[in-house]
Scaffold this active site. Structure first.
Site, PDB file in Angstrom:
ATOM      1  N   ASP A 296      55.234  31.286  50.577  1.00  0.00           N
ATOM      2  CA  ASP A 296      54.172  30.341  50.181  1.00  0.00           C
ATOM      3  C   ASP A 296      53.562  30.763  48.849  1.00  0.00           C
ATOM      4  O   ASP A 296      53.276  29.929  47.984  1.00  0.00           O
ATOM      5  CB  ASP A 296      53.053  30.303  51.237  1.00  0.00           C
ATOM      6  CG  ASP A 296      53.553  29.922  52.622  1.00  0.00           C
ATOM      7  OD1 ASP A 296      54.605  29.253  52.706  1.00  0.00           O
ATOM      8  OD2 ASP A 296      52.910  30.289  53.617  1.00  0.00           O
ATOM      9  N   ALA A 297      53.351  32.072  48.701  1.00  0.00           N
ATOM     10  CA  ALA A 297      52.749  32.596  47.470  1.00  0.00           C
ATOM     11  C   ALA A 297      53.686  32.369  46.291  1.00  0.00           C
ATOM     12  O   ALA A 297      53.245  32.021  45.189  1.00  0.00           O
ATOM     13  CB  ALA A 297      52.442  34.084  47.622  1.00  0.00           C
TER      14      ALA A 297
END
Length: 341
Positions: A296-297
């Protein structure tokens, strides 16, 4: 360039209940490491056990919300990002709203009165994580909320839209509405493969959305599952990325770009018939805290540069930077300011 509301995310907001557990805990609930699944009946007692027997942290989560929060952190421009999803009218929903506003994200939650805010058990063993999502209210998102003028205004204002594949299990109608709008108005629409089970069991919804996707993200396991489901008979990640990038597309103004991460191995980017490999920032094992939110990052970092119209290699570099920061901390959290240059 006006950055107000430039990036919009839609997805399943979940409160992460994160704890370091042992192998026995995973065995008891029949959970595999490094996987992401939806909670079944047998998993439900797990949430109470985590909260009572382990040292837990509560962190605003959910794949898309994580990416949007990281993009917002990288940008350091309040209000540059917006996020839509469904929470319960309860304490966890309030916690999440406060935390998102504090992070500078303009959240517009649909508040459901019948179901509690969704939670995700994040079980960490030796730095690796397994995610068991109990969607609850997140599963109740209705396209009617999106169609309200004040919420649709966020869609119209955005120039870049990102939705994780997990949302295909909740509101394909909302995805269809937004992706068609993006194609009609020449906006950049991005999605994520998100998990092997999405490629396997939500193939129809995924295939319906795919022709609208300008940027497709995923990791090597998801890519290989996608290949298997489509009968491509290859496990070669660069080849799969290339095939994904060449799937039919509604809008011909830009070619699809497939971006596949491979943990510590290079990031694969397929565009316009070519594949490029970009090395990641390697981290000594002793510095790894947990891998939750790394993917996600990566997407959040990537999008933070994409909306500034930076070249793809800069977007990948920012994605690798953000993922590297996140895996040295517990959950999808970050220091006050990024030092990405």
């Amino acid at each position: 360039m006006a950055y107000d509301g430039i990036l919009l995310g839609m997805g399943n907001p979940l409160l992460d209940i994160s704890a370091v557990v042992d192998e026995g805990f995973l065995e008891r609930y029949d959970v595999k490491l490094n996987n992401a699944i939806l909670a079944e009946e047998k998993h439900l007692p797990m949430y109470d056990e985590l909260a009572t027997k382990y040292d837990v942290e509560y962190i605003a989560g959910g794949a898309t919300q994580n990416s949007i929060r990281v993009a917002q952190w990288m940008l350091q421009i309040p209000g540059a990002t917006s996020y839509i999803g469904c929470v319960g009218k309860d304490k966890f929903g309030e916690v999440m709203k406060k935390s998102s506003h504090a992070a500078g994200v303009n959240v517009q939650y649909d508040e459901d009165e019948t179901a509690p805010t969704g939670t995700c058990a994040v079980c960490v063993v030796g730095g690796e994580r397994s995610l068991i999502a109990n969607l609850s209210a997140a599963n109740c998102y209705k396209v009617e909320h999106l169609e309200k003028p004040e919420n649709w205004a966020l869609v119209e204002k955005a120039k870049y839209i990102y939705i994780a594949g997990f949302f295909l299990t909740v509101s394909p109608a909302s995805i269809q509405l937004v992706s068609e709008h993006a194609a009609a108005t020449n906006k950049v629409f991005s999605m994520n493969l998100s998990a092997p089970f999405i490629c396997e069991f939500f193939r129809e919804a995924q295939e319906k959305a795919m022709p609208y996707v300008d940027f497709l993200f995923g990791n090597e396991t998801e890519a290989r599952t996608f290949s298997k489901v489509h009968g491509w008979e290859t496990d070669d990640v660069p080849e799969i990325a290339l095939k994904i990038s060449q799937l039919p597309k509604v809008s011909s103004t830009r070619k699809r770009i497939a971006v596949i991460t491979q943990g510590a191995d290079p990031v694969v980017v397929a565009e316009d018939g070519k594949v490029s490999l970009f090395p990641v920032i390697l981290l000594p094992k002793e510095k790894l805290v947990d891998t939750n939110g790394a993917g996600d990052a990566f997407v959040g970092g990537f999008l933070s540069q994409l909306i500034q119209e930076k070249p793809i290699e800069e977007c990948v570099r920012a994605g690798c930077y953000a993922a590297n920061v996140i895996i040295q901390r517990s959950g999808c959290t970050y220091p006050e300011k990024p030092d990405f240059h």
